[in-house]
Scaffold this motif. Structure first.
Motif, PDB file in Angstrom:
ATOM      1  N   ARG A   1       0.832  -1.209   0.000  1.00  0.00           N
ATOM      2  CA  ARG A   1       0.000   0.000   0.000  1.00  0.00           C
ATOM      3  C   ARG A   1       0.862   1.252   0.000  1.00  0.00           C
ATOM      4  NH1 ARG A   1      -4.427  -0.081   4.470  1.00  0.00           N
ATOM      5  NH2 ARG A   1      -5.679  -1.125   2.862  1.00  0.00           N
ATOM      6  N   LEU A   2       1.935   1.238   0.754  1.00  0.00           N
ATOM      7  CA  LEU A   2       2.831   2.392   0.804  1.00  0.00           C
ATOM      8  C   LEU A   2       3.522   2.591  -0.538  1.00  0.00           C
ATOM      9  CD1 LEU A   2       3.982   4.573   2.723  1.00  0.00           C
ATOM     10  CD2 LEU A   2       5.858   2.995   3.207  1.00  0.00           C
TER      11      LEU A   2
ATOM     12  N   ARG B   1       0.995   4.142  -2.858  1.00  0.00           N
ATOM     13  CA  ARG B   1       0.597   5.499  -2.478  1.00  0.00           C
ATOM     14  C   ARG B   1       1.744   6.509  -2.556  1.00  0.00           C
ATOM     15  NH1 ARG B   1      -4.853   6.948  -1.830  1.00  0.00           N
ATOM     16  NH2 ARG B   1      -5.960   4.958  -1.723  1.00  0.00           N
ATOM     17  N   SER B   2       2.989   6.067  -2.490  1.00  0.00           N
ATOM     18  CA  SER B   2       4.095   7.023  -2.375  1.00  0.00           C
ATOM     19  C   SER B   2       4.995   7.094  -3.616  1.00  0.00           C
ATOM     20  CB  SER B   2       4.966   6.684  -1.158  1.00  0.00           C
ATOM     21  OG  SER B   2       5.574   5.403  -1.304  1.00  0.00           O
TER      22      SER B   2
ATOM     23  N   ASP C   1      -3.347  -1.600  -3.017  1.00  0.00           N
ATOM     24  CA  ASP C   1      -3.959  -0.688  -2.045  1.00  0.00           C
ATOM     25  C   ASP C   1      -4.810  -1.424  -1.023  1.00  0.00           C
ATOM     26  OD1 ASP C   1      -4.061   1.974  -1.210  1.00  0.00           O
ATOM     27  OD2 ASP C   1      -6.006   2.301  -2.151  1.00  0.00           O
TER      28      ASP C   1
ATOM     29  N   PRO D   1       5.076   8.353   8.423  1.00  0.00           N
ATOM     30  CA  PRO D   1       4.777   8.348   6.989  1.00  0.00           C
ATOM     31  C   PRO D   1       5.598   7.346   6.193  1.00  0.00           C
ATOM     32  CG  PRO D   1       6.084  10.284   7.568  1.00  0.00           C
ATOM     33  CD  PRO D   1       5.701   9.620   8.852  1.00  0.00           C
TER      34      PRO D   1
ATOM     35  N   THR E   1      -0.077   4.737   5.690  1.00  0.00           N
ATOM     36  CA  THR E   1      -0.850   5.705   4.928  1.00  0.00           C
ATOM     37  C   THR E   1      -2.122   6.004   5.707  1.00  0.00           C
ATOM     38  OG1 THR E   1      -2.178   4.084   3.703  1.00  0.00           O
ATOM     39  CG2 THR E   1       0.005   4.613   2.814  1.00  0.00           C
ATOM     40  N   ARG E   2      -2.894   6.937   5.223  1.00  0.00           N
ATOM     41  CA  ARG E   2      -4.155   7.270   5.899  1.00  0.00           C
ATOM     42  C   ARG E   2      -5.074   6.053   5.954  1.00  0.00           C
ATOM     43  NH1 ARG E   2      -7.105  12.516   3.717  1.00  0.00           N
ATOM     44  NH2 ARG E   2      -5.042  13.304   4.370  1.00  0.00           N
TER      45      ARG E   2
END
Length: 376
Positions: A183-184, A187-188, A204, A306, A310-311
């Motif tokens: 997921r990171l 997302r990043s 995700d 961070p 993630t959120r």
């Protein structure tokens, strides 16, 4: 800059992948966004009572703290290869259960031993990461190197856009191992061309191990709980700690640690100092007034990191996630991109054993795609 293989992430999985590649004669570069190795392995120390510089006591683990060598062959082999000493988790003594804020905790004469027995490393878990890193060629690991984008051109060349400590740079490579949470990674990191929609959705959907959790560590001058016949282990329905364990090293100051049972949003509202005060009040309820007088208190909220969460990781999954092999990344990327990290382990996802498993699978695939050394 060029390297045959680039590894994103210097946690245990990324470091072990680099070690396996080096053993196979393949050079690689490990890019780590943090200023340290270990990823979610984090061990801290504290100065001794005299405060003498360099007289660090510990270390104490704020990430993973236990291994189970009897059930984890890769961990067992790595510990043996690096000649690391292990010791059993302290469980001797009474166990406490706090079920209501309106009644005192219940004392059980005997604690609960896990089977197989939970074991700890004498040098803390960071020593495991350091032992693997020490086997790598010099300059293999680049710290403070945050990967911003990975692109693949029509000729099949992979370029990694990196924000480094001395400024941005581009690293050219043939293969990339993403040794960070799926997921990171999604997302990043910007991928060009974009990963297929099915792959993006699958990445995700993978919960990041430990990302929703927080740990609090309290270090003391003496092990007063042992003096009172307690093991240091407790469970609580009151909180803020849901469970507590003895975190004392073989040598050094004794300690207790616990997993915070409050959601990330509630922890943010309370704030770090407020949460520490609540934890010390709870430890005093459990073990007496000595517990309110620590030498030091450490809080690590992984949900606020961070480089871990993630959120979408704010809420923990129900039970142990069902981890497994990573999704297919599409024909364009399939021979250029591999995944490591405990979340993509075939069998032991969420554990250090899984981090090692995933590294081996990723490296096997990379070596197969690179072909024999004579063809490189």
């Amino acid at each position: 800059m060029r390297t045959p293989v680039a590894i994103v992430g210097a946690g245990l999985s990324g470091l072990y992948a680099a070690h396996l590649l080096a053993r196979a004669g393949v050079a690689c570069t490990v890019l780590e966004s943090r200023g340290r190795i270990g990823g979610r392995i984090l061990s801290v120390g504290v100065d001794g009572p005299s405060g003498t510089p360099g007289a660090e006591r510990g270390p104490y683990d704020l990430g993973p703290a236990w291994i189970w060598p009897d059930a984890q062959p890769l961990v067992r082999s790595l510990v043996a290869e690096t000649s690391m000493a292990i010791f059993a988790q302290q469980t001797e003594g009474a166990f406490l259960a706090e079920r209501s804020r309106h009644s005192p905790p219940q004392r059980y004469a005997r604690g609960f031993n896990s089977e197989p027995r939970s074991m700890r490393l004498v040098g803390g878990m960071r020593s495991l990461a350091e032992a693997v890193a020490s086997r790598l060629p010099p300059s293999t690991v680049q710290l403070c190197a945050r990967v911003k984008g990975i692109s693949l051109d029509a000729a099949g060349k992979v370029q990694i856009e990196v924000a480094g400590a001395a400024g941005p740079f581009v690293l050219e490579t043939e293969m990339v191992i993403l040794a960070l949470p799926p997921r990171l990674a999604y997302r990043s990191i910007r991928f060009t061309p974009e990963l297929p929609q099915a792959a993006r959705a699958a990445l995700d959907a993978v919960p990041t191990w430990m990302a929703a959790h927080a740990k609090v560590l309290a270090i003391y001058e003496r092990p007063f709980w042992l003096e009172q016949g307690y093991s240091g282990s407790a469970s609580s329905s009151v909180g803020p700690l849901a469970e507590v364990h003895d975190a004392s090293p073989v040598e050094g100051l004794p300690a207790l640690f616990g997993f915070v049972g409050l959601p990330a949003a509630v922890r943010r509202e309370i704030g770090p100092e407020g949460l520490k005060r609540l934890v010390l009040a709870q430890l005093a309820r459990l073990f007496g007034h000595d517990a309110a007088q620590p030498v030091a208190v450490h809080l690590l909220d992984w949900a606020a990191d961070p480089d871990t969460a993630t959120r979408e990781d704010a809420l923990p999954p129900d039970g142990h996630p069902s981890y497994g092999p990573p999704p297919q990344v599409g024909e364009v990327w399939q021979r250029r991109l591999a995944f490591a990290g405990t979340e993509v382990a075939p069998h032991n996802g969420g554990y250090l054993e899984g981090a090692l498993e995933a590294a081996r699978v990723a490296v096997d695939g990379v070596l197969r795609d690179l072909g024999p050394a004579s063809e490189r």
